[in-house]
Design a protein around this motif. Structure first.
Motif, PDB file in Angstrom:
ATOM      1  N   VAL A  78       0.857  -1.182   0.000  1.00 55.26           N
ATOM      2  CA  VAL A  78       0.000   0.000   0.000  1.00 55.26           C
ATOM      3  C   VAL A  78       0.894   1.232   0.000  1.00 55.26           C
ATOM      4  O   VAL A  78       1.945   1.250   0.638  1.00 55.26           O
ATOM      5  N   LYS A  79       0.479   2.252  -0.737  1.00 64.64           N
ATOM      6  CA  LYS A  79       1.244   3.499  -0.841  1.00 64.64           C
ATOM      7  C   LYS A  79       0.564   4.576   0.016  1.00 64.64           C
ATOM      8  O   LYS A  79      -0.609   4.902  -0.185  1.00 64.64           O
ATOM      9  N   LEU A  80       1.331   5.142   0.949  1.00 64.41           N
ATOM     10  CA  LEU A  80       0.857   6.234   1.795  1.00 64.41           C
ATOM     11  C   LEU A  80       1.625   7.506   1.459  1.00 64.41           C
ATOM     12  O   LEU A  80       2.633   7.476   0.751  1.00 64.41           O
ATOM     13  N   TYR A  81       1.155   8.631   2.010  1.00 67.45           N
ATOM     14  CA  TYR A  81       1.749   9.931   1.686  1.00 67.45           C
ATOM     15  C   TYR A  81       1.985  10.720   2.968  1.00 67.45           C
ATOM     16  O   TYR A  81       1.033  11.106   3.654  1.00 67.45           O
ATOM     17  N   ALA A  82       3.259  10.969   3.268  1.00 59.88           N
ATOM     18  CA  ALA A  82       3.579  11.753   4.455  1.00 59.88           C
ATOM     19  C   ALA A  82       3.551  13.242   4.159  1.00 59.88           C
ATOM     20  O   ALA A  82       3.076  14.039   4.979  1.00 59.88           O
ATOM     21  N   ASP A  83       4.085  13.647   3.002  1.00 62.36           N
ATOM     22  CA  ASP A  83       4.195  15.083   2.722  1.00 62.36           C
ATOM     23  C   ASP A  83       4.145  15.332   1.225  1.00 62.36           C
ATOM     24  O   ASP A  83       3.814  14.434   0.441  1.00 62.36           O
ATOM     25  N   GLY A  84       4.494  16.557   0.824  1.00 54.03           N
ATOM     26  CA  GLY A  84       4.469  16.938  -0.581  1.00 54.03           C
ATOM     27  C   GLY A  84       5.842  16.830  -1.216  1.00 54.03           C
ATOM     28  O   GLY A  84       6.631  15.950  -0.879  1.00 54.03           O
ATOM     29  N   ALA A  85       6.134  17.743  -2.142  1.00 56.77           N
ATOM     30  CA  ALA A  85       7.360  17.684  -2.933  1.00 56.77           C
ATOM     31  C   ALA A  85       8.228  18.911  -2.673  1.00 56.77           C
ATOM     32  O   ALA A  85       7.737  19.984  -2.311  1.00 56.77           O
ATOM     33  N   LEU A  86       9.521  18.744  -2.890  1.00 62.15           N
ATOM     34  CA  LEU A  86      10.474  19.820  -2.628  1.00 62.15           C
ATOM     35  C   LEU A  86      10.346  20.940  -3.646  1.00 62.15           C
ATOM     36  O   LEU A  86      10.432  22.122  -3.311  1.00 62.15           O
ATOM     37  N   GLY A  87      10.153  20.591  -4.914  1.00 54.68           N
ATOM     38  CA  GLY A  87      10.115  21.601  -5.959  1.00 54.68           C
ATOM     39  C   GLY A  87       9.000  22.611  -5.787  1.00 54.68           C
ATOM     40  O   GLY A  87       9.137  23.774  -6.166  1.00 54.68           O
ATOM     41  N   SER A  88       7.883  22.175  -5.211  1.00 51.84           N
ATOM     42  CA  SER A  88       6.749  23.069  -4.976  1.00 51.84           C
ATOM     43  C   SER A  88       6.684  23.529  -3.522  1.00 51.84           C
ATOM     44  O   SER A  88       5.689  24.119  -3.107  1.00 51.84           O
ATOM     45  N   ARG A  89       7.738  23.263  -2.774  1.00 50.37           N
ATOM     46  CA  ARG A  89       7.855  23.617  -1.347  1.00 50.37           C
ATOM     47  C   ARG A  89       6.713  23.022  -0.522  1.00 50.37           C
ATOM     48  O   ARG A  89       6.254  23.628   0.445  1.00 50.37           O
ATOM     49  N   GLY A  90       6.290  21.824  -0.917  1.00 50.67           N
ATOM     50  CA  GLY A  90       5.280  21.125  -0.139  1.00 50.67           C
ATOM     51  C   GLY A  90       5.862  20.031   0.732  1.00 50.67           C
ATOM     52  O   GLY A  90       5.165  19.457   1.570  1.00 50.67           O
ATOM     53  N   ALA A  91       7.154  19.704   0.532  1.00 54.73           N
ATOM     54  CA  ALA A  91       7.818  18.725   1.395  1.00 54.73           C
ATOM     55  C   ALA A  91       7.868  19.279   2.818  1.00 54.73           C
ATOM     56  O   ALA A  91       8.229  20.443   3.035  1.00 54.73           O
ATOM     57  N   ALA A  92       7.507  18.457   3.793  1.00 49.55           N
ATOM     58  CA  ALA A  92       7.427  18.924   5.181  1.00 49.55           C
ATOM     59  C   ALA A  92       8.812  18.980   5.803  1.00 49.55           C
ATOM     60  O   ALA A  92       9.544  17.987   5.816  1.00 49.55           O
ATOM     61  N   MET A  93       9.172  20.158   6.343  1.00 48.74           N
ATOM     62  CA  MET A  93      10.497  20.388   6.905  1.00 48.74           C
ATOM     63  C   MET A  93      10.408  20.639   8.407  1.00 48.74           C
ATOM     64  O   MET A  93       9.437  21.200   8.921  1.00 48.74           O
ATOM     65  N   LEU A  94      11.450  20.217   9.110  1.00 49.91           N
ATOM     66  CA  LEU A  94      11.515  20.463  10.556  1.00 49.91           C
ATOM     67  C   LEU A  94      11.708  21.943  10.854  1.00 49.91           C
ATOM     68  O   LEU A  94      11.241  22.442  11.891  1.00 49.91           O
ATOM     69  N   GLU A  95      12.387  22.650   9.966  1.00 49.39           N
ATOM     70  CA  GLU A  95      12.578  24.093  10.071  1.00 49.39           C
ATOM     71  C   GLU A  95      12.132  24.725   8.753  1.00 49.39           C
ATOM     72  O   GLU A  95      12.088  24.052   7.718  1.00 49.39           O
ATOM     73  N   PRO A  96      11.812  26.022   8.761  1.00 49.40           N
ATOM     74  CA  PRO A  96      11.321  26.653   7.539  1.00 49.40           C
ATOM     75  C   PRO A  96      12.313  26.554   6.379  1.00 49.40           C
ATOM     76  O   PRO A  96      13.522  26.418   6.580  1.00 49.40           O
ATOM     77  N   TYR A  97      11.773  26.630   5.186  1.00 48.10           N
ATOM     78  CA  TYR A  97      12.615  26.644   3.983  1.00 48.10           C
ATOM     79  C   TYR A  97      13.569  27.830   4.031  1.00 48.10           C
ATOM     80  O   TYR A  97      13.183  28.938   4.433  1.00 48.10           O
ATOM     81  N   SER A  98      14.783  27.598   3.593  1.00 49.80           N
ATOM     82  CA  SER A  98      15.768  28.677   3.595  1.00 49.80           C
ATOM     83  C   SER A  98      15.382  29.797   2.641  1.00 49.80           C
ATOM     84  O   SER A  98      15.723  30.962   2.877  1.00 49.80           O
ATOM     85  N   ASP A  99      14.675  29.466   1.557  1.00 52.74           N
ATOM     86  CA  ASP A  99      14.269  30.493   0.604  1.00 52.74           C
ATOM     87  C   ASP A  99      12.790  30.872   0.735  1.00 52.74           C
ATOM     88  O   ASP A  99      12.242  31.541  -0.134  1.00 52.74           O
ATOM     89  N   ASP A 100      12.142  30.419   1.821  1.00 51.74           N
ATOM     90  CA  ASP A 100      10.742  30.759   2.082  1.00 51.74           C
ATOM     91  C   ASP A 100      10.511  30.633   3.588  1.00 51.74           C
ATOM     92  O   ASP A 100       9.900  29.679   4.067  1.00 51.74           O
ATOM     93  N   PRO A 101      11.035  31.584   4.359  1.00 51.10           N
ATOM     94  CA  PRO A 101      11.119  31.424   5.823  1.00 51.10           C
ATOM     95  C   PRO A 101       9.787  31.349   6.561  1.00 51.10           C
ATOM     96  O   PRO A 101       9.768  31.065   7.755  1.00 51.10           O
ATOM     97  N   ARG A 102       8.671  31.562   5.881  1.00 51.01           N
ATOM     98  CA  ARG A 102       7.372  31.418   6.549  1.00 51.01           C
ATOM     99  C   ARG A 102       6.717  30.066   6.258  1.00 51.01           C
ATOM    100  O   ARG A 102       5.586  29.824   6.676  1.00 51.01           O
ATOM    101  N   ASN A 103       7.442  29.203   5.568  1.00 50.47           N
ATOM    102  CA  ASN A 103       6.844  27.960   5.071  1.00 50.47           C
ATOM    103  C   ASN A 103       7.648  26.754   5.550  1.00 50.47           C
ATOM    104  O   ASN A 103       8.866  26.699   5.377  1.00 50.47           O
ATOM    105  N   THR A 104       6.967  25.779   6.133  1.00 52.28           N
ATOM    106  CA  THR A 104       7.605  24.509   6.500  1.00 52.28           C
ATOM    107  C   THR A 104       7.034  23.332   5.713  1.00 52.28           C
ATOM    108  O   THR A 104       7.291  22.180   6.048  1.00 52.28           O
ATOM    109  N   GLY A 105       6.252  23.620   4.655  1.00 53.16           N
ATOM    110  CA  GLY A 105       5.707  22.541   3.841  1.00 53.16           C
ATOM    111  C   GLY A 105       4.423  21.973   4.404  1.00 53.16           C
ATOM    112  O   GLY A 105       3.779  22.576   5.275  1.00 53.16           O
TER     113      GLY A 105
END
Length: 545
Positions: free
Chosen positions: A294-321
């Protein structure tokens, strides 16, 4: 290279239907790594060894393939890809390699001339990171297309771009709320720009007509031929639906399936998953279609900044995915899958996404201490350094895509920063921790050709040889590790290592023949290697013209 029918006057027992000899054969069997010949009876290998030894299996009706110095390998398998999406992408607008939103607009305008007004125009493959201005497009960039409903998926499938007609037709305004697990990209006034991230795409796809069985059958047949053309004998289909399975089984039943499919039921198709759990794993020995994952989904993708990060994106400091599935739900689904005897394969790209699924797996495994579960993390793209050895300790299989690294390397460090990048695309760290790395392409996100993946794995360079010496070259694989990733380690990830993945007596006769020896040529030459034969179950399913 020639195929001939033996002219022996008397039959020899045991009889071989096919003998391959006259070149080098990399078996990927450490006990017998190099051979001169392989004899095949039916769909099984009956002999591996010298050319002279193979002769005793030959009789007057044996087909003999003379390699003429070419090289054979266990058949290549893509350990993470999307067969229906590939077929669909071959039938719709393809934006891979486009250099601007304007180029795409012109392609859509041209397509409009061939379709009815008011119908859907669909495409896939755009990547804003490849454009001069690395920003998401908007509906305004599709001006002039208003006579049709336009839905264009990003290359990774985790974002979609629509025109103004779609926004107006379905009433998507500044009052429309972001759904759980999704994000509507908005302008400074809060109005939708026309880009939808992850589960926000459902606001649009709910209105797109479902493809018919006939359409899906056509997509599957086109995709299978494409895979065979690139030397593939099998693939792991990461997230299928009930009708996909129906198509594959119909093709197999009619003798039109020339690719082994290890299928994962899409975890978002709840009714289908429940149905399969009740039926139990389907993994026929020597079969072409198996469904035991079975295929599950934890988060999104890096290219669209949907991958879930422990800290905000370096190029989008208000976004953690985005976390797409609640941690407790990931655990519960993993537990239920293990109860039903199913493997769990979870998409996780960001370090938070990977942490969440490792936590869920650890909880589930505590309730299933015995058994061979082989839980998988699909992508394992950005992982906290402490979670890499933890993956090995838990027996997790990171299924990785080498070409993701070489596609993302131009902008990944800007997105992640200099410290977090150390755990990104970290193949060597995973291998040194004790993990196997089955390799895939995630096609159609990346190209189908497994040789591109092998090249990326051993060089960490693009096709122009940039950067010199490779991007973070300490994470490179050896050529043996890379080939294992597309053969025996891919088989292991599908519980199939006793049946496929290496050239050994008793195993299925799945082979790929190339015009070059990947173990002897320079890494740059890998890109020029050409598939000569693809052989599945002892049958030649592709022969180079």
């Amino acid at each position: 290279m020639a195929i001939q029918i033996s002219s022996f006057g008397c039959a020899r027992i045991p009889h071989a239907d096919l003998i391959i000899s006259g070149g080098r054969i990399h078996t990927m069997n450490p006990k017998n790594p190099i051979a001169e010949a392989v004899a095949i009876q039916g769909d099984r290998i009956v002999y591996v060894g010298s050319g002279e030894g193979a002769r005793k299996y030959e009789d007057e009706i044996t087909i003999v393939i003379n390699l003429d110095g070419k090289t054979a390998y266990p058949g290549f398998v893509d350990a993470h890809a999307h067969l229906m999406s590939l077929g669909k992408s071959l039938a719709e607008l393809n934006f891979v390699g486009t250099g601007s939103s304007e180029e795409i607009r012109k392609m859509v305008l041209e397509k409009q001339q061939a379709v009815p007004k008011g119908s859907w125009i669909r495409g896939r493959g755009w990547d804003q990171n490849d454009w001069p201005v690395e920003e998401f497009p908007t509906w305004r960039d599709l001006s002039g297309t208003e006579e049709n409903l336009v839905y264009l998926r990003r290359v990774d499938g985790h974002a979609a771009w629509v025109n103004k007609t779609v926004l107006d037709h379905y009433g998507i305004t500044r009052e429309t709320e972001d759904p759980p697990g999704g994000r509507i990209i908005r302008d400074e006034n809060g109005d939708p720009t026309g880009v939808f991230i992850d589960d926000a795409k459902d606001l649009i796809t709910a209105h797109i007509p479902e493809p018919t069985i006939d359409e899906k059958t056509a997509w599957a047949k086109a995709a299978i031929l494409e895979c065979n053309r690139y030397g593939m004998v099998g693939m792991h289909d990461a997230g299928i639906h009930k009708t996909d399975l129906q198509v594959y089984e119909n093709l197999h039943g009619s003798g039109q399936l020339s690719l082994r499919i290890y299928a994962m039921a899409d975890g978002d198709s709840i009714d289908f998953v429940k149905e399969r759990f009740a039926l139990g794993p389907s993994a026929p020995v020597g079969g072409y279609v198996s469904l035991r994952a079975v295929k599950l989904y934890a988060d999104g993708a890096l290219g669209s900044r949907g991958a879930a990060m422990l800290e905000p994106y370096s190029d989008d400091p208000r976004n953690t995915g985005l976390i797409l599935t609640a941690p407790d739900s990931l655990y519960e689904m993993s537990r239920l899958a293990l109860d039903a005897g199913f493997q769990v394969c979870t998409h996780a790209i960001g370090d938070a996404g990977n942490r969440v699924i490792l936590d869920a797996y650890e909880r589930a495994l505590k309730e299933h201490r015995s058994g061979d579960h082989r839980l998988r993390v699909e992508h394992a793209q950005v992982v906290s350094l402490e979670d890499i050895p933890r993956s090995a300790q838990l027996g997790i299989i990171p299924v990785m895509q080498p070409t993701h690294a070489t596609s993302d390397m131009y902008w990944a460090e800007d997105r992640l920063g200099p410290e977090r990048i150390k755990g990104a695309y970290a193949w060597r760290k995973f291998l040194d921790s004790g993990c196997k790395i089955p390799c895939g392409s995630d096609f159609p996100v990346e190209g189908v050709n497994p040789l591109w993946g092998i090249y990326a794995a051993v060089t960490r360079q693009d096709h122009d040889g940039w950067p010199e010496g490779g991007w973070y070259p300490g994470e490179r694989m050896t050529i043996e590790e890379a080939v294992r990733g597309f053969t025996i380690d891919a088989a292991f990830a599908a519980f199939a290592e006793k049946e496929t993945g290496s050239i050994e007596v008793g195993k299925l006769a799945d082979l790929t023949v190339l015009d070059k020896d990947l173990f002897e040529i320079s890494p740059k030459e890998i890109l020029n290697a050409r598939v000569i034969y693809t052989i599945v179950g002892g049958s030649v399913v592709y022969s180079a013209p």
